[in-house]
Write a protein that holds these residues in place. Structure first.
Motif, PDB file in Angstrom:
ATOM      1  N   PRO B 269      22.160   7.795   8.704  1.00 29.22           N
ATOM      2  CA  PRO B 269      22.825   6.876   9.622  1.00 29.22           C
ATOM      3  C   PRO B 269      22.049   5.580   9.834  1.00 29.22           C
ATOM      4  N   THR B 270      20.731   5.617   9.629  1.00 27.17           N
ATOM      5  CA  THR B 270      19.914   4.409   9.858  1.00 27.17           C
ATOM      6  C   THR B 270      18.724   4.411   8.906  1.00 27.17           C
ATOM      7  N   SER B 271      17.733   3.567   9.180  1.00 27.36           N
ATOM      8  CA  SER B 271      16.571   3.454   8.298  1.00 27.36           C
ATOM      9  C   SER B 271      15.899   4.806   8.070  1.00 27.36           C
ATOM     10  N   PRO B 272      15.529   5.083   6.815  1.00 28.30           N
ATOM     11  CA  PRO B 272      14.815   6.331   6.529  1.00 28.30           C
ATOM     12  C   PRO B 272      13.432   6.375   7.172  1.00 28.30           C
ATOM     13  N   ASP B 273      12.948   5.232   7.645  1.00 26.94           N
ATOM     14  CA  ASP B 273      11.641   5.182   8.295  1.00 26.94           C
ATOM     15  C   ASP B 273      11.733   5.469   9.785  1.00 26.94           C
ATOM     16  N   ASP B 274      12.954   5.598  10.298  1.00 29.17           N
ATOM     17  CA  ASP B 274      13.115   5.663  11.757  1.00 29.17           C
ATOM     18  C   ASP B 274      13.347   7.091  12.234  1.00 29.17           C
ATOM     19  N   MET B 275      12.248   7.825  12.390  1.00 27.08           N
ATOM     20  CA  MET B 275      12.338   9.201  12.860  1.00 27.08           C
ATOM     21  C   MET B 275      12.890   9.262  14.278  1.00 27.08           C
ATOM     22  N   LEU B 276      12.370   8.381  15.140  1.00 32.22           N
ATOM     23  CA  LEU B 276      12.821   8.401  16.536  1.00 32.22           C
ATOM     24  C   LEU B 276      14.283   7.956  16.614  1.00 32.22           C
ATOM     25  N   GLY B 277      14.673   7.027  15.765  1.00 32.13           N
ATOM     26  CA  GLY B 277      16.065   6.601  15.716  1.00 32.13           C
ATOM     27  C   GLY B 277      16.982   7.735  15.286  1.00 32.13           C
ATOM     28  N   HIS B 278      16.583   8.456  14.243  1.00 33.98           N
ATOM     29  CA  HIS B 278      17.372   9.619  13.823  1.00 33.98           C
ATOM     30  C   HIS B 278      17.469  10.650  14.957  1.00 33.98           C
ATOM     31  N   ALA B 279      16.363  10.850  15.656  1.00 37.10           N
ATOM     32  CA  ALA B 279      16.373  11.837  16.748  1.00 37.10           C
ATOM     33  C   ALA B 279      17.318  11.392  17.865  1.00 37.10           C
ATOM     34  N   ALA B 280      17.309  10.098  18.173  1.00 36.63           N
ATOM     35  CA  ALA B 280      18.203   9.591  19.223  1.00 36.63           C
ATOM     36  C   ALA B 280      19.669   9.743  18.799  1.00 36.63           C
ATOM     37  N   ILE B 281      19.952   9.436  17.546  1.00 33.09           N
ATOM     38  CA  ILE B 281      21.323   9.584  17.047  1.00 33.09           C
ATOM     39  C   ILE B 281      21.739  11.050  17.093  1.00 33.09           C
ATOM     40  N   ALA B 282      20.859  11.939  16.630  1.00 27.34           N
ATOM     41  CA  ALA B 282      21.193  13.371  16.626  1.00 27.34           C
ATOM     42  C   ALA B 282      21.528  13.861  18.031  1.00 27.34           C
ATOM     43  N   ARG B 283      20.741  13.418  19.007  1.00 32.20           N
ATOM     44  CA  ARG B 283      21.013  13.826  20.401  1.00 32.20           C
ATOM     45  C   ARG B 283      22.394  13.352  20.848  1.00 32.20           C
ATOM     46  N   GLU B 284      22.728  12.117  20.508  1.00 34.55           N
ATOM     47  CA  GLU B 284      23.946  11.507  21.038  1.00 34.55           C
ATOM     48  C   GLU B 284      25.214  11.993  20.339  1.00 34.55           C
ATOM     49  N   ILE B 285      25.117  12.329  19.052  1.00 32.10           N
ATOM     50  CA  ILE B 285      26.338  12.707  18.326  1.00 32.10           C
ATOM     51  C   ILE B 285      26.532  14.210  18.244  1.00 32.10           C
ATOM     52  N   ALA B 286      25.587  14.983  18.793  1.00 30.45           N
ATOM     53  CA  ALA B 286      25.716  16.447  18.750  1.00 30.45           C
ATOM     54  C   ALA B 286      27.107  16.832  19.264  1.00 30.45           C
ATOM     55  N   PRO B 287      27.765  17.828  18.694  1.00 29.16           N
ATOM     56  CA  PRO B 287      27.250  18.785  17.699  1.00 29.16           C
ATOM     57  C   PRO B 287      27.388  18.337  16.245  1.00 29.16           C
ATOM     58  N   ILE B 288      27.815  17.092  15.984  1.00 33.35           N
ATOM     59  CA  ILE B 288      27.846  16.648  14.585  1.00 33.35           C
ATOM     60  C   ILE B 288      26.401  16.558  14.093  1.00 33.35           C
ATOM     61  N   PRO B 289      26.084  17.222  12.987  1.00 38.01           N
ATOM     62  CA  PRO B 289      24.684  17.238  12.538  1.00 38.01           C
ATOM     63  C   PRO B 289      24.289  16.006  11.729  1.00 38.01           C
ATOM     64  N   VAL B 290      22.999  15.687  11.760  1.00 43.43           N
ATOM     65  CA  VAL B 290      22.428  14.586  10.984  1.00 43.43           C
ATOM     66  C   VAL B 290      21.707  15.162   9.762  1.00 43.43           C
ATOM     67  N   ALA B 291      21.866  14.473   8.631  1.00 42.82           N
ATOM     68  CA  ALA B 291      21.162  14.841   7.399  1.00 42.82           C
ATOM     69  C   ALA B 291      20.461  13.598   6.875  1.00 42.82           C
ATOM     70  N   THR B 292      19.280  13.794   6.294  1.00 43.22           N
ATOM     71  CA  THR B 292      18.656  12.657   5.602  1.00 43.22           C
ATOM     72  C   THR B 292      17.575  13.149   4.658  1.00 43.22           C
TER      73      THR B 292
END
Lengths: 433, 433
Positions: B269-292
């Protein structure tokens, strides 16, 4: 601003012979520059480089050469647009994105364009940047992937808040310079007598902070910290730098064992990619502060280090992220989070470059020198046309037009790898190519 | 195992002509391989490559060539030692560390060594790896910077726990293969009719999951998701892939707007360098899962994605991190955190490589196929000596010795850049060099 040619040079200095630059991760560096010269029709030239420590400098030079079509023959007046074009090229982006060899190549080329711009304007880069309006500065940036921490409006607000007092700060800078700290005493390859002598010299020369390399052997580190503390006295800032040597738990234990010597900051305790690791270390070793940045690959990683509360000092590097443009975004991120920027320097010409960024930060972004120092190492400045000047432990504001990034023609010839006289000791002829 | 020569090839396929591989970040890729061949005295050869999408493939090839002294003429029997030596070289490390061009070069060379090892052993790589003991596997790894999440003992425990049932899983794999999903229907460059037709074909061919590219235009994405959902039916897994197109807040809003179509996962969903960004997205879009994972640079970033709870599927890439050795560490990290690995594939030969890693994971690490699928894209397999075979929507376990990484000699000649016949359309002669 039209560039008609881009030429590259593989320049290497045999620093490993003297153990200058030796630390726990880098025992035998040959400080090197993948150097780029941009030529124009009018004769003005722009100079930039990526700093490496030897092997691989040819790869770095190849990557810079690959950027030729992005600048040669193109209108380079809008340096925000040029930067976003190069960074956004989808095919080159695959090689990063925005990290490692390809990103350092972008840095070299963007910095060379800025050198050219400042020369054409007849101003040192720090002054050129400081005189841009907040709107012009924001137009230079790429906000992609950082808007959750810094929006365009945030950036404008920070820059506008720093407008009052700019003139006075320029005068202050011209009068007093910018404080430096020295890493020269602390290389791991030096014996105790040399350490003691160099600490003493640092004090005599007016430096208000020094830094020691640590991380190879704990007993050695304790002995060297004790010596430095004895010479410098209680309360004098002595930072330590582990150069990524530790895992998270080792870092916490090792720093704990050095705590009695009151390190001013602990630099690069672990991998530059480990934001959560830095945050865990910072929590555990508080109140000893964590510093990092010389190997941080881009603004996105700096953003997270700040979001995670992982660093108390941000050590940007002038030639690893995407050049001046990305470094301005990083200065703004640091200002947003209230973290002082204490740039990394040393290497080949990093002092020359980074002084401009720190001075711009003082005048137009943070508006402050509190807690801010620029690293200084007395290596290789003699090879630069416009070398840094240190007086009373401070960087003197450079006045020559440009980014202080040009190497001397004699040095380019002598240290060319592998056929310059320093390397080609057998005096063989180069192969016909 | 002694390598006597390392040769490189710059191979590019003009895929941009057909819009195969087009997505929101990569509109016109020319799928390419910086290809390496290791020669031995006995005639056996090892093959590896870094995958790029066109420009810069020459830089990547230069970086691979720079690794020649690390393997040619050296004893390469201990592939753990070779890997740690190359990754730990302090001068080359400066160009990363462990990221971008230099790390992909290491990947290509390490994978070529593994291809050679498996050929000499007369086994497909997945089987060779699966038959190693837990101790032998752990000796291949570099635990630096991950011990806060995975210790050597943790790794041994995971591997030992998977020992029972290995034989049965090998038989199961030989009988049924490993499930695949297909991205072929979903490229952004395809029109609606082609999308509909390819979705239908995917179902007919027995795939149990498909993936669509998203992120360029929300209305287009909704229309295309609606078409795919109509063809595939309620409940059928349809993943979406944004290829790093969004900032954090845009990602959350955009995925929210696609939620009604029940995406199986949201990829990059966003930069591959952005761990905290991925975590924020995962929290907000749950239960849709994030993959990267396809652009994740190394084990240290994967470690943090797992520590931060940012991903529900880990998509390792066979040729971006440091080859087989680092990928085994990543498989172990995923197992430690209980996150299924669904490898990235496509490109040039990534399907060929990654099937071996997923099969090894099933047999010797996770011990499970639950929630696990390997990406499949029907591109460019005809250029490989031992191409992947898909039957009933599953990868058939390869039986030929090696890593399935060898390109056909005819393809090497035809697609050589810039002087192969495909590129040299003017039929000019190469320059004398």
């Amino acid at each position: 601003m039209r560039v008609v040619a881009l030429e590259t040079h593989d320049i290497r200095f045999p620093t490993s012979l003297e153990l200058d630059g030796s630390d726990a991760m880098n025992p035998d560096p040959d400080y090197s520059a993948a150097y780029v010269v941009l030529r124009t029709d009018e004769g003005a030239k722009g100079h930039g480089f990526a700093f490496t420590i030897g092997r691989g400098n040819d790869i770095q030079t190849t990557a810079i050469k690959a950027l030729e079509p992005y600048v040669v023959g193109r209108d380079c007046s809008d340096l925000g647009a040029v930067y976003r074009d190069i960074v956004g090229d989808s095919q080159l982006r695959w090689l990063g994105p925005e990290k490692g060899v390809m990103h350092m190549a972008i840095s070299a080329v963007m910095n060379a364009l800025w050198d050219l711009r400042a020369k054409l304007a007849g101003k040192p880069l720090w002054l050129l940047l400081a005189e841009l309006s907040p709107e012009e500065i924001v137009d230079l940036l790429d906000f992609r992937y950082i808007t959750d921490a810094l929006t365009q409006q945030d950036a404008l607000d920070i820059l506008r808040a720093a407008e009052p007092g700019k003139r006075a700060r320029i005068e202050q800078l011209r009068a007093d310079g910018f404080p430096a700290y020295t890493t020269s005493p602390g290389w791991l390859g030096y014996d105790d007598d040399k350490l003691r002598r160099l600490c003493k010299e640092a004090l005599d020369e007016g430096f208000t902070q020094i830094k020691l390399k640590v991380g190879a052997d704990l007993d050695d580190d304790k002995r060297r910290m004790r010596i430095a503390r004895e010479v410098c006295g209680t309360g004098f800032p002595i930072a330590v730098d582990a150069n990524q040597r530790w895992d998270v738990e080792t870092a916490i234990a090792w720093i704990g064992a050095l705590a009695e010597f009151e390190p001013w900051w602990v630099e690069e305790p672990t991998s530059p990619d480990d934001m959560l690791g830095h945050a865990a270390i910072a929590r555990e070793i508080a109140p000893i502060p964590v510093a990092t940045g010389e190997h941080v690959q881009n603004r996105i990683v700096f953003k997270q280090l700040l979001q995670a509360g992982a660093i108390s000092f941000l050590q940007l590097d002038a030639a690893r992220v995407g050049g001046v443009n990305e470094n301005i975004a990083i200065l703004l991120l640091a200002a947003k989070f209230g973290v002082p920027v204490c740039p990394h320097a040393g290497g080949v010409g990093l002092c020359e470059l980074v002084q401009h960024l720190a001075m711009f930060d003082f005048i137009a972004v943070s508006g402050s020198m509190d807690g801010r120092v620029i690293e200084y190492i007395d290596h290789l400045h003699e090879h630069f046309v416009d070398p840094v000047v240190i007086e009373n432990g401070s960087y003197v504001a450079p006045l020559a037009p440009g980014f202080s990034s040009a190497l001397r023609a004699e040095s380019l010839a002598e240290f060319a790898y592998p056929w310059g006289p320093v390397w080609n000791t057998a005096n063989e002829s180069p192969p016909i190519s």
